[in-house]
Design an enzyme around this catalytic site. Structure first.
Site, PDB file in Angstrom:
ATOM      1  CG  ASP A   1      38.353  56.606  19.285  1.00 18.63           C
ATOM      2  OD1 ASP A   1      39.409  56.710  18.620  1.00 18.63           O
ATOM      3  OD2 ASP A   1      37.702  57.589  19.676  1.00 18.63           O
ATOM      4  CG  PHE A   2      40.431  55.160  13.365  1.00 24.30           C
ATOM      5  CD1 PHE A   2      39.438  55.427  12.428  1.00 24.30           C
ATOM      6  CD2 PHE A   2      41.631  54.627  12.910  1.00 24.30           C
ATOM      7  CE1 PHE A   2      39.646  55.179  11.076  1.00 24.30           C
ATOM      8  CE2 PHE A   2      41.850  54.379  11.560  1.00 24.30           C
ATOM      9  CZ  PHE A   2      40.848  54.656  10.648  1.00 24.30           C
TER      10      PHE A   2
END
Length: 398
Positions: A237-238
């Site tokens: 996600d990052f």
């Protein structure tokens, strides 16, 4: 003055500057929370601005007591065009029975089931979602964890923030109201520590994305190879958020927090999650080793108290107690802003939960740094600097 004295004064100045910066973060979080969270949705008539279709990816594994109700909220959303893509890795998983039951109960909802996944990297979540991602009908992709509970207008709220310059709209992690001290402990963490950083970062346009509930444009992801391009990371996600911002796209938080509503709520398991997240942050951003512990209320207060005593000859004990009191009051205020209604626990429970959270986090962070292996369900991973993960053979503890 000797070099030792200069060094001491240098540390004292650094601590005071960092202390002041953390109060700025508190204020920014409160401002952002008041300004952005829980806005009333103004829906434009569909004939004026048709709403985009959304493909919702739901990676699932195992069953908990709240799962059926959580999944059902995705079938009852007030949104014109969307599809549900359920992803299950194991064909013997009991969650399949729940999915089939819901699909039979709501035959008018466009829902499909993908079983088996596809090995495109070390990240099991991406492996589980890959087939569904490749089969998605719509330009907008929503990735939603199994424990998320939706309101009827949550998807509408998220799409309202998807402008021409925005490629990712994510919900700030929070929790639904549940009974028990462990549930209160989780809500206090997400409503204070997590919300403070999340809201301030969003206001400053800093990437703090967590992938619990996120709406993305598919085309910019496909330009770099799709979701599978991030299968080398556990914190995918990052990195896909970073890929978007590096290419000039904006990411933003929607007004409704993500309501985590897992049926399993235990102190020990949640603290294990905190340790896993800390390990990911350290691997991705090594400076976290220094700055994250220093941003904690108790440790920062101790350092700032010593600095105030050295620089200004203030009483360090009084300074420390006032620091803790003000931090506590601002955390209580922020939690009420994020909750946007009555809390499911009293003030005494908040005091106990807040103290436990503040006292244990430095210890949990130290444990995370000393033990670099990450356990994710039945798998064990080792992280390299930069966040790249590799699966290792290790005995899994239960």
């Amino acid at each position: 003055m000797s070099s030792v004295v200069y060094t001491l004064y240098g540390f004292a100045i650094f601590f005071m500057v960092f202390w002041c910066a953390m109060w700025v973060v508190h204020v920014l979080a409160l401002v952002a929370g008041r300004w952005k969270l829980h806005r009333k949705i103004v829906q434009v008539p569909i004939y004026e601005a048709p709403l985009p279709g959304v493909s919702i990816l739901k990676p699932l594994m195992g069953v908990d007591p709240n799962l059926f109700g959580n999944l059902e909220t995705f079938f009852t959303m007030n949104y014109p065009v969307y599809e549900l893509l359920f992803c299950v890795e194991d064909d013997s998983d009991p969650v399949l029975m729940l999915v089939h039951k819901l699909m039979e109960k709501y035959p008018h909802v466009d829902a499909r089931l993908f079983v088996g996944g596809c090995a495109v990297g070390v990240n099991p979540k991406i492996n589980n979602m890959h087939l569904a991602y490749e089969s998605a009908k719509h330009e907008l992709i929503m990735i939603s964890d199994s424990g998320i509970k939706m309101k009827e207008d949550t998807l509408l709220d998220m799409t309202n923030y998807m402008s021409d310059r925005v490629a990712l709209v994510h919900q700030m992690p929070f929790t639904a109201d549940r009974e028990g001290f462990a549930a209160a402990y989780e809500k206090i963490f997400f409503g204070t520590v997590q919300s403070r950083i999340y809201l301030a970062a969003d206001l400053l346009r800093i990437n703090c994305h967590t992938g619990m509930s996120a709406l993305l444009r598919k085309a910019p992801l496909d330009e770099v190879g799709g979701l599978k391009a991030f299968g080398i990371y556990l914190a995918e996600d990052f990195f896909y958020a970073k890929s978007l911002t590096d290419r000039g796209w904006r990411i933003t938080v929607s007004s409704q927090p993500a309501m985590q509503n897992s049926g399993h709520c235990e102190l020990r398991s949640f603290q294990a999650r905190l340790q896993r997240w800390a390990k990911l942050r350290v691997a991705m951003i090594p400076l976290v080793i220094v700055f994250e512990p220093l941003s904690e209320c108790l440790l920062l207060g101790a350092c700032a108290s010593w600095a105030a005593s050295l620089l200004f000859e203030w009483d360090s004990l009084v300074f420390y107690l006032v620091h803790i009191l003000l931090w506590f009051m601002l955390d209580w205020t922020l939690l009420r802003v994020v909750q946007n209604g009555p809390l499911p626990f009293d003030k005494l429970e908040f005091v106990c939960g807040w103290l436990l959270s503040e006292i244990t986090r430095p210890y949990l962070f130290a444990q995370a740094v000393l033990d670099p292996l990450i356990q994710w369900r039945s798998r064990v991973y080792k992280l390299k600097w930069g966040g790249i993960a590799e699966e290792v053979k290790a005995k899994v503890k239960y």
